[in-house]
Design an enzyme around this catalytic site. Structure first.
Site, PDB file in Angstrom:
ATOM      1  CG  HIS A  30      -3.940  -3.350   3.584  1.00 49.52           C
ATOM      2  ND1 HIS A  30      -2.790  -2.989   4.224  1.00 49.52           N
ATOM      3  CD2 HIS A  30      -4.418  -2.228   2.987  1.00 49.52           C
ATOM      4  CE1 HIS A  30      -2.565  -1.694   4.051  1.00 49.52           C
ATOM      5  NE2 HIS A  30      -3.537  -1.211   3.290  1.00 49.52           N
ATOM      6  CB  CYS A  38      -0.977  -0.031   1.171  1.00 51.34           C
ATOM      7  SG  CYS A  38      -2.380   1.101   0.961  1.00 51.34           S
TER       8      CYS A  38
END
Length: 504
Positions: free
Chosen positions: A436, A328
């Protein structure tokens, strides 16, 4: 719908854990129960099936209640992006960034969102177990409170007060907190739970008797200190690991705004993996893999990373053949530049543009946008000829573009416009993804560890979903054993009309 609120004398008193345990206990008793937290401030969040964002603790509590997470379980989520400001998320969607003073004025509107969610849940569930935030005795935050007694007064529900005896001063915490409440708020407190006790309970009994006599309220249980209880953290980072036979070493720089660090729980809990968070002032020393984690403020955290000398450590690690994984915000940092034309995160400027130079380890750039990507995804992970199915979730502002992304780490995405995610460097030393939850399934962990070191020798892998279920059942058993569950259920059913009296 019956509602019971768990408030704490301090932050980290155990509210999140106790609500999770009670959710599982009540489900086991046949009660259709849901968790709720009016306002949460945390950088650990989860994506709901309807594409919203809630605190990680409420997602865990929903799992404990055997239901899917939804945005109504946490109608207001605050994600700090500076010492004085936060992104305000209402019903799962980012509203805006606000300074603390502005949010204080916004609380009246926020309460409307809280009540709206409460009413929707009331139409579906038999009981609501509510988690407070911080302490109800924070005098400076009492006006327009929506997180503790302000909510309890609004919906007219009883409260159980929790204190952590392991911190010391448990009786002062409980009596002092009660003393600072208004008369009507004191009447809402129907009893106490003492958390994290270790030692001989007989040595505590005289104190419990005094507490009940002094306050006129019952002690509803003393929960033992649960060693090695490993559940998704609300915000605090669990840095301890129990390495018995280290076969692979992983380092993670501890960024000031690190987000969703629960991504790494399955690695941290593995006794054959030495996972270490590198703190401010420390060096990233020799290891097999460096993971650059997610960040709520990627520009500020990238500047911090550079200020610590970690960019030099990362480059040295690569020269010696080490591997890098960016997730991310960590993915975004690996590129040439991160642009922030709308000033979403920063006013930093380079060459007249709102931008910051990245680590320049891959040929792509990222532009931060006002809209946030929130989605659950599935796809196909491919590394060194090894493939496996992967599932996870995306939470990020910004879009990345550039030639490096022509060699994706994950393909066949179930959502998105490009059908792929992340990149694999030409020399095979660096990979990155927006996903994630990458290590929540052992098959993915096996593929990644094989990419890091084909001869790693790790035999044990943690399926975090199975592990979580075992921990929730363990927690529920402890609650059932050490709490006066019949009295707690009576408080839930009777509401604020319950008469408090001391129980020896």
């Amino acid at each position: 719908m019956k509602t019971l609120m768990i408030q704490g004398t301090t932050s980290d008193a155990g509210k999140s854990t106790i609500v999770a345990g009670l959710c599982r206990v009540f489900v086991n008793r046949g009660v259709k129960v849901a968790p709720f937290k009016p306002q949460n401030m945390a950088l650990n969040s989860a994506v709901t099936e309807d594409g919203g964002e809630i605190g990680r603790a409420q997602a865990l509590q929903a799992i404990a209640a055997n239901i899917q997470p939804r945005t109504d379980f946490n109608p207001i989520l605050l994600k700090p992006n500076s010492d004085t400001g936060a992104q305000v998320i209402v019903h799962g969607k980012a509203l805006s960034n606000m300074e603390a003073s502005s949010y204080h004025d916004y609380k009246k509107v926020a309460m409307e969102a809280v009540v709206e969610s409460h009413q929707r849940l009331a139409n579906e569930f038999d009981a609501l177990l509510v988690e407070g935030a911080g302490s109800p005795a924070e005098i400076n935050l009492r006006e327009h409170d929506i997180a503790n007694m302000g909510y309890a007064e609004k919906v007219d529900c009883p409260v159980i007060l929790v204190a952590d005896i392991d911190r010391g001063g448990v009786f002062a915490h409980l009596v002092g907190t009660l003393e600072l409440l208004s008369e009507s708020e004191q009447a809402r407190v129907k009893g106490f739970i003492i958390n994290r006790f270790r030692g001989d309970i007989k040595l505590l009994e005289s104190g419990l008797t005094w507490l009940e006599q002094h306050t006129g309220k019952p002690v509803l249980g003393v929960l033992p200190y649960l060693h090695d209880l490993a559940l998704d953290a609300e915000d605090a980072i669990a840095i301890e690991n129990n390495v018995s036979d280290s076969k692979i070493a992983i380092k993670i720089p501890l960024l000031p705004h690190i987000s969703n660090h629960t991504d790494f729980d399955a690695l941290r809990l593995n006794p054959e993996i030495d996972l270490t968070y590198v703190k401010m002032g420390e060096q990233i020393t020799q290891c097999d893999l460096i993971i650059i984690p997610g960040s709520k403020n990627v520009i500020a955290d990238l500047a911090f990373l550079k200020s610590q000398g970690w960019q030099d450590d990362i480059n040295r690690h690569l020269r010696y053949g080490g591997k890098i994984l960016g997730i991310c915000g960590g993915f975004q940092m690996l590129g040439q530049k991160i642009y922030d034309p709308d000033g979403i995160e920063s006013t930093i400027q380079e060459e007249g543009e709102r931008a910051i130079t990245g680590l320049a380890l891959a040929d792509f750039t990222t532009t931060l946008t006002t809209s946030k990507t929130l989605t659950q995804v599935t796809g196909q992970l491919t590394l060194m000829g090894k493939q496996c199915a992967v599932q996870g979730y995306e939470i990020h502002c910004g879009q990345s573009h550039g030639p490096a992304l022509d060699a994706p780490m994950i393909s066949d995405l179930s959502t998105g416009t490009h059908g792929s995610d992340g990149f694999i460097s030409q020399d095979n030393q660096i990979v990155a993804t927006y996903l994630h939850g990458l290590f929540d399934h052992s098959d993915v962990t096996n593929v990644v560890l094989n990419w890091v070191n084909e001869r790693h020798g790790v035999q044990t892998n943690i399926d975090i979903n199975q592990h979580r279920e075992g921990q929730l059942n363990r927690l529920a058993d402890v609650c059932q054993q050490h709490l006066k569950m019949n009295e707690i259920e009576h408080i839930l059913q009777a509401g604020v009309t319950t008469t408090s009296k001391a129980h020896n």
